[in-house]
Design a protein around this motif. Structure first.
Motif, PDB file in Angstrom:
ATOM      1  N   VAL A  92      -0.666  -3.300   7.815  1.00 52.08           N
ATOM      2  CA  VAL A  92       0.133  -1.922   7.281  1.00 52.08           C
ATOM      3  C   VAL A  92       0.048  -1.782   5.895  1.00 52.08           C
ATOM      4  O   VAL A  92       0.949  -2.715   5.301  1.00 52.08           O
ATOM      5  CB  VAL A  92       1.231  -1.941   8.099  1.00 52.08           C
ATOM      6  N   VAL A  93      -0.184  -0.812   5.462  1.00 53.50           N
ATOM      7  CA  VAL A  93       0.267  -0.602   4.065  1.00 53.50           C
ATOM      8  C   VAL A  93       1.306   0.905   4.253  1.00 53.50           C
ATOM      9  O   VAL A  93       0.832   1.565   4.740  1.00 53.50           O
ATOM     10  CB  VAL A  93      -0.820  -0.300   3.236  1.00 53.50           C
ATOM     11  N   ALA A  94       2.330   0.397   3.400  1.00 52.30           N
ATOM     12  CA  ALA A  94       3.544   1.770   3.803  1.00 52.30           C
ATOM     13  C   ALA A  94       3.910   2.233   2.386  1.00 52.30           C
ATOM     14  O   ALA A  94       3.744   1.319   1.385  1.00 52.30           O
ATOM     15  CB  ALA A  94       4.507   1.286   4.376  1.00 52.30           C
ATOM     16  N   LEU A  95       4.715   3.269   2.437  1.00 44.31           N
ATOM     17  CA  LEU A  95       5.110   3.644   1.272  1.00 44.31           C
ATOM     18  C   LEU A  95       6.473   3.705   1.724  1.00 44.31           C
ATOM     19  O   LEU A  95       7.085   4.169   2.558  1.00 44.31           O
ATOM     20  CB  LEU A  95       4.738   5.147   0.897  1.00 44.31           C
ATOM     21  N   VAL A  96       7.379   2.766   1.150  1.00 44.77           N
ATOM     22  CA  VAL A  96       8.835   2.621   1.501  1.00 44.77           C
ATOM     23  C   VAL A  96       9.663   3.522   0.424  1.00 44.77           C
ATOM     24  O   VAL A  96       9.539   3.296  -0.753  1.00 44.77           O
ATOM     25  CB  VAL A  96       9.249   1.192   1.654  1.00 44.77           C
ATOM     26  N   GLU A  97      10.602   4.425   1.082  1.00 45.63           N
ATOM     27  CA  GLU A  97      11.597   5.009   0.178  1.00 45.63           C
ATOM     28  C   GLU A  97      12.849   4.078   0.014  1.00 45.63           C
ATOM     29  O   GLU A  97      13.527   4.004   1.069  1.00 45.63           O
ATOM     30  CB  GLU A  97      11.689   6.358   0.570  1.00 45.63           C
ATOM     31  N   LEU A  98      12.967   3.475  -0.947  1.00 41.13           N
ATOM     32  CA  LEU A  98      14.267   2.840  -1.143  1.00 41.13           C
ATOM     33  C   LEU A  98      15.562   3.760  -0.979  1.00 41.13           C
ATOM     34  O   LEU A  98      15.607   4.903  -1.428  1.00 41.13           O
ATOM     35  CB  LEU A  98      14.253   2.297  -2.535  1.00 41.13           C
ATOM     36  N   ALA A  99      16.789   3.253  -0.664  1.00 46.18           N
ATOM     37  CA  ALA A  99      17.996   3.946  -0.352  1.00 46.18           C
ATOM     38  C   ALA A  99      18.217   4.371  -1.825  1.00 46.18           C
ATOM     39  O   ALA A  99      18.904   5.756  -1.770  1.00 46.18           O
ATOM     40  CB  ALA A  99      18.915   2.909  -0.128  1.00 46.18           C
ATOM     41  N   GLU A 100      17.990   3.717  -2.914  1.00 44.83           N
ATOM     42  CA  GLU A 100      18.187   4.474  -4.270  1.00 44.83           C
ATOM     43  C   GLU A 100      17.198   5.432  -4.710  1.00 44.83           C
ATOM     44  O   GLU A 100      17.323   5.981  -5.754  1.00 44.83           O
ATOM     45  CB  GLU A 100      17.936   3.147  -5.385  1.00 44.83           C
ATOM     46  N   GLY A 101      16.115   5.701  -3.952  1.00 41.79           N
ATOM     47  CA  GLY A 101      15.122   6.886  -4.348  1.00 41.79           C
ATOM     48  C   GLY A 101      13.775   6.651  -4.531  1.00 41.79           C
ATOM     49  O   GLY A 101      12.989   7.271  -3.844  1.00 41.79           O
ATOM     50  N   PRO A 102      13.632   5.590  -5.545  1.00 41.12           N
ATOM     51  CA  PRO A 102      11.952   5.510  -5.789  1.00 41.12           C
ATOM     52  C   PRO A 102      11.353   4.941  -4.528  1.00 41.12           C
ATOM     53  O   PRO A 102      11.781   4.287  -3.431  1.00 41.12           O
ATOM     54  CB  PRO A 102      12.207   4.318  -6.610  1.00 41.12           C
ATOM     55  N   ARG A 103       9.865   5.378  -4.703  1.00 46.06           N
ATOM     56  CA  ARG A 103       9.097   4.798  -3.242  1.00 46.06           C
ATOM     57  C   ARG A 103       8.260   3.796  -3.968  1.00 46.06           C
ATOM     58  O   ARG A 103       7.431   3.625  -4.878  1.00 46.06           O
ATOM     59  CB  ARG A 103       8.430   6.267  -2.852  1.00 46.06           C
ATOM     60  N   LEU A 104       8.009   2.753  -3.062  1.00 41.45           N
ATOM     61  CA  LEU A 104       7.119   1.622  -3.263  1.00 41.45           C
ATOM     62  C   LEU A 104       6.167   1.421  -2.276  1.00 41.45           C
ATOM     63  O   LEU A 104       6.169   1.689  -1.312  1.00 41.45           O
ATOM     64  CB  LEU A 104       8.025   0.292  -3.194  1.00 41.45           C
ATOM     65  N   LEU A 105       5.037   1.128  -2.779  1.00 42.58           N
ATOM     66  CA  LEU A 105       3.525   1.091  -2.018  1.00 42.58           C
ATOM     67  C   LEU A 105       3.920  -0.715  -1.619  1.00 42.58           C
ATOM     68  O   LEU A 105       4.102  -1.380  -2.652  1.00 42.58           O
ATOM     69  CB  LEU A 105       2.341   0.917  -2.727  1.00 42.58           C
ATOM     70  N   THR A 106       3.640  -0.968  -0.448  1.00 42.95           N
ATOM     71  CA  THR A 106       3.853  -2.442   0.046  1.00 42.95           C
ATOM     72  C   THR A 106       3.344  -2.486   1.535  1.00 42.95           C
ATOM     73  O   THR A 106       2.671  -1.680   2.021  1.00 42.95           O
ATOM     74  CB  THR A 106       5.567  -2.570   0.380  1.00 42.95           C
ATOM     75  N   ASN A 107       3.537  -3.811   2.075  1.00 41.91           N
ATOM     76  CA  ASN A 107       3.086  -4.053   3.256  1.00 41.91           C
ATOM     77  C   ASN A 107       4.484  -3.972   4.264  1.00 41.91           C
ATOM     78  O   ASN A 107       5.421  -4.612   3.777  1.00 41.91           O
ATOM     79  CB  ASN A 107       2.442  -5.486   3.515  1.00 41.91           C
ATOM     80  N   ILE A 108       4.025  -3.806   5.551  1.00 40.25           N
ATOM     81  CA  ILE A 108       5.244  -3.832   6.530  1.00 40.25           C
ATOM     82  C   ILE A 108       4.733  -5.168   7.388  1.00 40.25           C
ATOM     83  O   ILE A 108       3.659  -5.075   7.992  1.00 40.25           O
ATOM     84  CB  ILE A 108       5.304  -2.553   7.413  1.00 40.25           C
ATOM     85  N   VAL A 109       5.632  -6.103   7.238  1.00 42.41           N
ATOM     86  CA  VAL A 109       5.378  -7.152   8.188  1.00 42.41           C
ATOM     87  C   VAL A 109       6.295  -7.558   9.236  1.00 42.41           C
ATOM     88  O   VAL A 109       7.554  -6.968   9.414  1.00 42.41           O
ATOM     89  CB  VAL A 109       5.171  -8.410   7.008  1.00 42.41           C
ATOM     90  N   GLY A 110       6.050  -8.641  10.089  1.00 40.47           N
ATOM     91  CA  GLY A 110       7.170  -8.791  11.242  1.00 40.47           C
ATOM     92  C   GLY A 110       7.225  -7.778  12.158  1.00 40.47           C
ATOM     93  O   GLY A 110       8.174  -7.957  13.099  1.00 40.47           O
ATOM     94  N   ILE A 111       5.790  -7.007  12.586  1.00 40.19           N
ATOM     95  CA  ILE A 111       6.228  -6.133  13.573  1.00 40.19           C
ATOM     96  C   ILE A 111       4.467  -5.675  13.733  1.00 40.19           C
ATOM     97  O   ILE A 111       4.012  -5.525  12.812  1.00 40.19           O
ATOM     98  CB  ILE A 111       6.877  -4.829  13.140  1.00 40.19           C
ATOM     99  N   ALA A 112       4.209  -5.235  14.949  1.00 37.39           N
ATOM    100  CA  ALA A 112       2.766  -5.063  15.210  1.00 37.39           C
ATOM    101  C   ALA A 112       2.354  -3.719  14.545  1.00 37.39           C
ATOM    102  O   ALA A 112       3.517  -2.652  14.526  1.00 37.39           O
ATOM    103  CB  ALA A 112       2.585  -4.915  16.851  1.00 37.39           C
ATOM    104  N   PRO A 113       1.277  -3.450  14.188  1.00 28.72           N
ATOM    105  CA  PRO A 113       0.820  -2.216  13.382  1.00 28.72           C
ATOM    106  C   PRO A 113       1.369  -0.883  14.210  1.00 28.72           C
ATOM    107  O   PRO A 113       1.653  -0.098  13.626  1.00 28.72           O
ATOM    108  CB  PRO A 113      -0.455  -2.377  13.284  1.00 28.72           C
ATOM    109  N   ASP A 114       1.027  -1.168  15.418  1.00 30.55           N
ATOM    110  CA  ASP A 114       1.156   0.091  16.443  1.00 30.55           C
ATOM    111  C   ASP A 114       2.648   0.481  16.698  1.00 30.55           C
ATOM    112  O   ASP A 114       2.872   1.492  17.370  1.00 30.55           O
ATOM    113  CB  ASP A 114       0.335   0.157  17.624  1.00 30.55           C
TER     114      ASP A 114
END
Lengths: 141, 394
Positions: A92-114
């Motif tokens: 999984v590649v995700a766009l995470v929106e931080l609580a402070e506002g900016p969005r970061l491209l990252t991986n989501i790990v520790g969870i099945a992709p689906d």
């Protein structure tokens, strides 16, 4: 020409910081998530640049942020674009929106992709990928 | 900022020559030579000679800097106005908009516009090319904030928008399939199309995932392809070989803050670009008889249908499921097969097809019956640049 895609032992790309992004990666190496915060208008921003994209002020700090956010959107790589990721698909590649506002491209790990969903709450963790280099990733909060 | 698009440009200029190169797999022909082939075909179509051309605006993958000089040298053209356009897949319509403005400003009389690339050849001819695949040179690839996470390529970038749209509005892959299948049906009526076999829902569902939610048939083709058009004053067009296709309006918008910012991946730059073009043309979505939309991925068609006002935001899935996009439907779209099934030429072939539809070129199997207005879109430049062209009938 040599190329990572045809070398014998493919390695995942290591971030190659620019002068603008170096403080971000220096903080990450210490397992801290820091982004730029404007000393004029108070807003955070990412990716790094020398002026605030909200107000164009050049006066900023590298502020540590909470590391908490939510998944704005995500995709699941099935195709191998780079041989170092051959054993990782689907990932999984995700766009995470931080609580402070900016969005970061990252991986989501520790969870099945689906099981990943938009708006899912996530928190940062750091993966050491080379000597003195760590990459921030996110996992369900 | 509110802008006030000038209606002074409406119906002043026309497309008078249309051409394309051989499409699909054309080994041994460079991007430049493909474009020259398309341009010569456009000149022949118009009944014009290279000496009649005094404007040249073009683009290709070889030399963003000075591409127009390479083409001018090959065609032996000197020009009053000439430049290479740099607005990604939105460049091709922007070239035509610039041609109209140059002509109306008196800087040129007859402008040749075009785009060509050998994307199939450069990624398939050698094994090394196939493995490398990405057309972007290593020096221009991202150094950080992407590759370390295994994030590569345009498929993933657009898939982010598709996923967000699915989350917000309940859009599904079944909706995306409708788009891929409709365009494939159109391609089967187009002898030039790269894709020759029917596409069923079962084929769509069985295809491998590339970057979910996109599977193979959500993605456009890699093609060797070029297209070209010639723009001149509508008055002058009357004396030429073909019926002129009047340019009724154009628009442009660029969400330069980025695809990942704001709501840009769901409400795209097509919205404001379209509003500008509609104002200039004095038309609205209800007036459009056929759309030729930039279909780099199925989802991009769906979101543009909403952004252009053919349906409400969030209702694109329902709209495409109604069969609206098919020839004979409410809004026949990408009647050549588009970039998903005809050939991918960064929006240039959308212009070519839109203009040919406005000439009523085709037989009943492919012609949009009684079509008077065509809306054409261009999209690109890291997903944030957009342009719109509205064509009519003379």
């Amino acid at each position: 020409m040599s190329d990572a895609s045809i070398s014998d032992k493919p390695q995942k790309p290591i971030p190659r910081p620019s002068p603008e992004s170096a403080p971000y990666w220096e903080a990450a190496a210490q397992h801290k998530l820091r982004v730029q915060k404007c000393n004029a208008c108070g807003q955070h921003w990412f990716p790094p640049s020398q002026r605030c994209p909200h107000c164009t002020a050049a006066d900023f700090s590298w502020a540590e942020v909470s590391g908490r956010g939510k998944v704005f959107s995500f995709v699941v790589f099935h195709r191998v674009y780079h041989p170092a990721f051959e054993g990782e698909v689907p990932y999984v590649v995700a766009l995470v929106e931080l609580a402070e506002g900016p969005r970061l491209l990252t991986n989501i790990v520790g969870i099945a992709p689906d099981e990943v969903r938009c708006e899912m709450a996530v928190k940062v963790l750091f993966e050491d990928v080379a000597a003195g280099v760590a990459v921030p990733k996110f996992t369900p909060a | 900022m509110n802008i006030n698009p000038s209606t002074a440009f409406r119906d002043k200029c026309a497309i008078v020559g249309i051409g394309n190169s051989r499409l699909g797999k054309v080994p041994g022909v460079s991007s430049l030579d493909l474009l020259v082939e398309a341009m010569v075909n456009a000149l022949d179509d118009a009944g014009l000679k290279t000496s009649d051309i005094d404007g040249l605006i073009c683009r290709g993958p070889d030399d963003a800097y000075g591409h127009h000089q390479l083409i001018g040298a090959r065609l032996g053209i000197n020009a009053n106005i000439s430049t290479t356009m740099d607005n990604g897949g939105a460049s091709q319509i922007l070239s035509i908009a610039m041609a109209v403005m140059a002509i109306e400003a008196g800087l040129a009389t007859t402008v040749l516009c075009g785009f060509g690339r050998d994307a199939w050849s450069r990624t398939h001819v050698t094994e090394e090319a196939r493995v490398r695949n990405e057309t972007r040179p290593a020096s221009q690839r991202p150094r950080e904030f992407g590759p370390e996470y295994g994030y590569f390529g345009a498929v993933a970038a657009h898939a982010f928008g598709a996923q967000r749209h699915m989350h917000l509005y309940g859009t599904t892959r079944d909706h995306f399939a409708e788009i891929a299948i409709a365009f494939r049906e159109h391609a089967l009526r187009n002898p030039q199309a790269q894709m020759k076999k029917p596409l069923t829902k079962a084929d769509y569902d069985a295809a491998r995932l590339i970057v979910a939610p996109f599977g193979l048939f959500d993605c456009s083709l890699r093609s060797d392809a070029a297209g070209a058009v010639i723009v001149t004053k509508k008055d002058r067009a009357k004396d030429l070989k073909q019926p002129p296709v009047p340019i009724k309006g154009f628009g442009s918008f660029n969400n330069l803050r980025g695809w990942f910012m704001d709501d840009n991946m769901v409400v795209t730059a097509a919205k404001k670009s379209g509003e500008t073009a509609y104002k200039m043309a004095g038309l609205g979505p209800q007036d459009v008889d056929t759309a030729q939309l930039y279909d780099c991925f199925t989802y991009m068609v769906l979101t543009q249908l909403e952004d252009y006002g053919f349906c409400k935001k969030g209702e694109g899935g329902e709209f495409v499921a109604s069969g609206a996009l098919k020839l004979g439907g409410r809004l026949p779209t990408n009647t050549s097969g588009g970039q998903l099934s005809e050939s991918h030429c960064e929006g240039m072939l959308q212009i070519v097809e839109g203009a040919r539809q406005m000439r009523h070129t085709y037989g009943a199997e492919r012609q949009v019956k009684d079509a008077e207005i065509a809306l054409i879109s261009g999209h690109g430049g890291n997903q944030v640049c957009h342009s719109t062209l509205i064509l009519g009938r003379a």
